[in-house]
Design an enzyme around this catalytic site. Structure first.
Site, mmCIF file in Angstrom:
data_model
loop_
_atom_site.group_PDB
_atom_site.id
_atom_site.type_symbol
_atom_site.label_atom_id
_atom_site.label_comp_id
_atom_site.label_asym_id
_atom_site.label_seq_id
_atom_site.Cartn_x
_atom_site.Cartn_y
_atom_site.Cartn_z
ATOM 1 N N LYS A 132 1.562 4.292 -3.050
ATOM 2 C CA LYS A 132 1.253 5.700 -2.780
ATOM 3 C C LYS A 132 2.513 6.567 -2.911
ATOM 4 O O LYS A 132 2.441 7.722 -3.340
ATOM 5 C CB LYS A 132 0.654 5.840 -1.379
ATOM 6 C CG LYS A 132 -0.728 5.197 -1.215
ATOM 7 C CD LYS A 132 -1.807 5.964 -1.943
ATOM 8 C CE LYS A 132 -3.205 5.531 -1.510
ATOM 9 N NZ LYS A 132 -4.272 6.324 -2.163
ATOM 10 N N TYR B 77 0.838 -1.225 0.000
ATOM 11 C CA TYR B 77 0.000 0.000 0.000
ATOM 12 C C TYR B 77 0.862 1.261 0.000
ATOM 13 O O TYR B 77 0.684 2.161 -0.814
ATOM 14 C CB TYR B 77 -0.920 -0.042 1.217
ATOM 15 C CG TYR B 77 -1.738 1.204 1.454
ATOM 16 C CD1 TYR B 77 -2.798 1.541 0.620
ATOM 17 C CD2 TYR B 77 -1.464 2.053 2.532
ATOM 18 C CE1 TYR B 77 -3.565 2.680 0.845
ATOM 19 C CE2 TYR B 77 -2.227 3.185 2.773
ATOM 20 C CZ TYR B 77 -3.274 3.495 1.922
ATOM 21 O OH TYR B 77 -4.027 4.630 2.152
HETATM 22 N N1 LIG Z 1 -8.912 7.090 5.997
HETATM 23 C C1 LIG Z 1 -7.634 7.337 6.200
HETATM 24 O O1 LIG Z 1 -7.216 7.450 7.356
HETATM 25 C C2 LIG Z 1 -6.684 7.512 5.051
HETATM 26 C C3 LIG Z 1 -5.355 7.824 5.359
HETATM 27 C C4 LIG Z 1 -4.454 8.005 4.325
HETATM 28 C C5 LIG Z 1 -4.877 7.912 3.012
HETATM 29 N N2 LIG Z 1 -6.180 7.609 2.717
HETATM 30 C C6 LIG Z 1 -6.544 7.523 1.305
HETATM 31 O O2 LIG Z 1 -7.724 8.280 1.091
HETATM 32 C C7 LIG Z 1 -8.493 7.700 0.045
HETATM 33 C C8 LIG Z 1 -9.909 7.484 0.532
HETATM 34 O O3 LIG Z 1 -9.853 6.594 1.640
HETATM 35 P P1 LIG Z 1 -11.089 6.367 2.629
HETATM 36 O O4 LIG Z 1 -10.488 6.164 3.967
HETATM 37 O O5 LIG Z 1 -12.134 7.376 2.430
HETATM 38 O O6 LIG Z 1 -11.593 4.935 2.089
HETATM 39 P P2 LIG Z 1 -13.000 4.224 2.193
HETATM 40 O O7 LIG Z 1 -13.810 4.753 3.318
HETATM 41 O O8 LIG Z 1 -12.691 2.766 2.147
HETATM 42 O O9 LIG Z 1 -13.716 4.655 0.821
HETATM 43 C C9 LIG Z 1 -13.136 4.248 -0.393
HETATM 44 C C10 LIG Z 1 -13.918 4.780 -1.573
HETATM 45 O O10 LIG Z 1 -13.284 4.283 -2.755
HETATM 46 C C11 LIG Z 1 -14.228 3.552 -3.513
HETATM 47 N N3 LIG Z 1 -13.542 2.457 -4.188
HETATM 48 C C12 LIG Z 1 -12.915 1.402 -3.633
HETATM 49 N N4 LIG Z 1 -12.399 0.607 -4.591
HETATM 50 C C13 LIG Z 1 -12.713 1.203 -5.771
HETATM 51 C C14 LIG Z 1 -12.462 0.883 -7.120
HETATM 52 N N5 LIG Z 1 -11.778 -0.233 -7.460
HETATM 53 N N6 LIG Z 1 -12.927 1.695 -8.073
HETATM 54 C C15 LIG Z 1 -13.634 2.820 -7.758
HETATM 55 N N7 LIG Z 1 -13.895 3.170 -6.494
HETATM 56 C C16 LIG Z 1 -13.445 2.371 -5.513
HETATM 57 C C17 LIG Z 1 -15.311 3.122 -2.554
HETATM 58 O O11 LIG Z 1 -16.541 3.019 -3.241
HETATM 59 P P3 LIG Z 1 -17.381 1.654 -3.482
HETATM 60 O O12 LIG Z 1 -17.187 0.793 -2.267
HETATM 61 O O13 LIG Z 1 -18.774 2.166 -3.634
HETATM 62 O O14 LIG Z 1 -16.825 1.068 -4.724
HETATM 63 C C18 LIG Z 1 -15.355 4.315 -1.594
HETATM 64 O O15 LIG Z 1 -16.162 5.331 -2.121
HETATM 65 C C19 LIG Z 1 -7.766 6.430 -0.358
HETATM 66 O O16 LIG Z 1 -6.998 6.665 -1.508
HETATM 67 C C20 LIG Z 1 -6.883 6.129 0.837
HETATM 68 O O17 LIG Z 1 -5.735 5.394 0.463
HETATM 69 C C21 LIG Z 1 -7.081 7.397 3.712
#
Ligand SMILES: NC(=O)c1ccc[n+]([C@@H]2O[C@H](COP(=O)([O-])OP(=O)(O)OC[C@H]3O[C@@H](n4cnc5c(N)ncnc54)[C@H](OP(=O)(O)O)[C@@H]3O)[C@@H](O)[C@H]2O)c1
Length: 255
Positions: free
Chosen positions: A166, A162
């Protein structure tokens, strides 16, 4: 322009991948509240439509659901055709969709696991940006925001697949910014620290101390609410950041 006007996105179209929930959902809300029409994306059309309806009810903004699996280049090509066909333009692209499956040590990593994570988190965002940037250029420019993670700067046991993709997206952000500056397209990375999303809840299910540990590692000693990303994404999307490209913005509580 006044200070408020430089954040205004009226007349712009924003495509936010992975916006059915989590950080992307908050970004979609915030971009719409700044005036943009927003394309809501996830893997299933019914989920995109439901999220678009919910966001429209909450904000009164204009949202269109468009499903696309970000790991599939042919679906990405169809998404771009659909976005331009139905909305006429894309001024802001947020490459936010990402996955962080159960942690795995490198010695146990399968080719299938590696490909799945890299397909969605790196190859998809690259392909989508490469299809959209020239068309943004033809219409006067735009802003591309690649969502990375604080983990991209450190790496650690069991999260290397992961965090390494990134880190590569951070590098590609700089490449994109250099290749597309002449088109009037700015490209930046937004690196979140810990936010309470489905992804964070999933990490807590694997390791019940994950979010507590993440909070402790920040200077602010807490996990953020997803809506706390809104100011940063609107800044990078709008003229407020008109002289900002090829860089990364950490939104991490000081992690
Ligand atoms: N939360 C954190 O603490 C955190 C920290 C660092 C970075 N990030 C980054 O922030 C971004 C968002 O994370 P999040 O925490 O909001 O994640 P999340 O709650 O798991 O939401 C992920 C989103 O991506 C969509 N998704 C997943 N696989 C997909 C695919 N193959 N094609 C299209 N859409 C897809 C999901 O939609 P569906 O399920 O409807 O497909 C959902 O809308 C990510 O890139 C993650 O790496 C998050």
């Amino acid at each position: 322009m006044t200070t408020i006007e430089i954040f205004d996105l009226t007349g712009k179209v924003a495509l936010v991948t992975g916006s059915t929930k989590g950080l992307g959902h908050s970004m979609a809300k915030g971009l719409a509240q700044a005036g943009a029409q927003v394309i809501v994306n996830g893997r299933r059309q019914e989920d995109c439509d439901a999220a678009a309806r919910k966001l429209a009810d909450e904000t009164g903004g204009e949202f269109t659901g468009m499903a696309c699996h970000m790991g599939d280049w042919s679906q990405i090509e169809s998404l771009v055709e659909r976005a331009y066909g139905e909305c006429g333009r894309v001024d802001v692209l947020v490459n936010n969709a990402g996955i962080n499956p159960a942690p795995v040590m490198l010695a146990d990593c399968t080719q299938e696991y590696w490909d799945k994570v890299y397909d969605v988190n790196l190859k998809g965002p690259m392909r989508l940006a490469a299809l959209v940037a020239p068309r943004m250029g033809e219409m006067g420019g735009g802003s591309i925001i690649n969502v990375t993670t604080l983990g991209a700067y450190m790496g650690g046991p069991s999260v290397g697949v992961y965090t390494s993709c990134k880190a590569a997206l951070n590098n590609l952000t700089r490449v994109m910014a250099a290749e597309w500056v002449s088109l009037g397209v700015r490209v930046n990375a937004l690196a979140p620290g810990p936010f309470m999303s489905e992804m964070m809840k999933g990490a807590d299910r694997v390791n019940p101390n994950f979010s507590r540990g993440s909070a402790a590692a920040t200077l602010m000693k807490r996990v953020a609410d997803c809506d706390e990303v809104i100011g940063s994404v609107v800044y990078l999307a709008s003229d407020a950041s008109s002289f900002v490209t090829g860089t990364d913005l950490k939104v991490s509580g000081g992690l």
